[in-house]
Scaffold this motif. Structure first.
Motif, short mmCIF file in Angstrom:
data_model
loop_
_atom_site.label_atom_id
_atom_site.label_comp_id
_atom_site.label_asym_id
_atom_site.label_seq_id
_atom_site.Cartn_x
_atom_site.Cartn_y
_atom_site.Cartn_z
N ASP A 102 -4.42 -2.73 3.63
CA ASP A 102 -4.30 -1.27 3.68
C ASP A 102 -5.46 -0.76 4.52
O ASP A 102 -6.62 -0.99 4.18
N ASP A 103 -5.15 -0.08 5.62
CA ASP A 103 -6.20 0.30 6.57
C ASP A 103 -7.18 1.33 6.01
O ASP A 103 -8.35 1.33 6.40
N ASP A 151 -3.28 7.29 3.02
CA ASP A 151 -4.41 7.09 3.94
C ASP A 151 -5.09 8.40 4.30
O ASP A 151 -5.73 8.51 5.35
N ASP A 178 -1.08 -0.91 8.69
CA ASP A 178 -1.09 0.22 7.76
C ASP A 178 -0.89 -0.29 6.33
O ASP A 178 -1.64 0.06 5.41
N ASP A 195 0.73 3.86 -1.09
CA ASP A 195 -0.23 3.91 0.01
C ASP A 195 -0.45 5.34 0.47
O ASP A 195 0.48 6.01 0.93
CA LIG Z 1 -2.39 2.36 4.82
#
Ligand SMILES: [Ca+2]
Ligand SMILES: [Ca+2]
Ligand SMILES: [Ca+2]
Ligand SMILES: [Ca+2]
Length: 235
Positions: free
Chosen positions: A74-75, A193, A52, A191
């Motif tokens: 960072d996915d 997502d 993640d 972050d």
């Molecule tokens: Ca992430």
């Protein structure tokens, strides 16, 4: 506690000669001489996995600029707000904190220190004396490359004095950097997502107490850089 000195070790920052080329690749010899440092302190949000988010960074200097290389896993890269001045902290961004004279203390709505949010599109935002976000694109020049889920950010940061006035930008020149000079510095990553707000905020410095999101207000939580002079020639 405002202005508390961080307990972390001083970061020795090697001189880069020549300066790195800002192309989002850490291939220059100057980067090989700098140590990786962890970006592993969870300032906001729940526990996550290394897939993640995980991150590490290096810093080098020249008499004109501080250079930052960050390797960020960072996915999902997320830039929800196309307007760089709208909720910039809720989009994925690299946040570069710098206190050029390491005076520490409060900097929320002044330029005692800087909290440059570098967005995925390269725009740079910090708060001004009017409590509004302002673009400071000329202060931090950056490029980012991405391979799989790993992004490499390379940035050149000019150090501007605390007298800086965003309404008279031409009146301020970047400060020169000198060997031995102490600089307050921290790095962080916001972050997101795919949520309405950022999910996590990771920083380079341990912050005591329950409220760890202090960097944008208190330069006392920043780490310490020491600019190392060039090694004496062996010939
Ligand atoms: Ca992430
Ligand atoms: Ca480069
Ligand atoms: Ca300062
Ligand atoms: Ca993300």
């Amino acid at each position: 506690m405002a202005g508390a000195a961080p307990a972390g070790p001083e970061c020795q920052v090697p001189l880069a000669s020549p300066a790195p080329v800002i192309d989002g690749r850490g291939t220059e010899a100057a980067w090989a001489r700098a140590e990786w440092r962890p970006l592993d302190q969870r300032w906001l949000g729940p526990a996550t996995t290394a897939a993640d988010f995980s991150g590490r960074y290096k810093v080098v200097w020249t008499p004109e600029r501080l250079y930052v290389l960050a390797e960020i896993t960072d996915d999902v890269e997320q830039d929800t707000h196309a307007d760089p001045l709208e909720r910039w902290w809720d989009d994925d961004c690299l946040e570069i904190f710098v206190d050029p004279d390491r005076s520490r203390g409060e900097h929320q709505y002044n330029h005692n220190a800087w909290a440059y949010h570098v967005a995925l599109d390269g725009h740079v935002v910090d708060l001004g004396r009017d409590r509004q976000g302002h673009l400071f694109d000329e202060h931090v020049r950056s490029r980012r490359t991405r391979r799989g889920q790993v992004s490499t950010w390379e940035a050149a940061v000019a150090l501007y004095p605390d007298t800086y006035d965003e309404h008279k930008p031409a009146a301020s020149r970047p400060l020169p950097l000198r060997a031995g000079q102490p600089i307050g510095f921290a790095l962080a990553y916001c972050d997101n997502d795919g949520s309405a707000e950022r999910e996590n905020f990771f920083g380079s410095e341990p912050v005591a107490g329950a409220d760890k999101n202090r960097g944008w207000i208190d330069a006392g939580i920043f780490g310490r850089l020491r600019l190392v002079p060039p090694a004496p020639s062996t010939r």
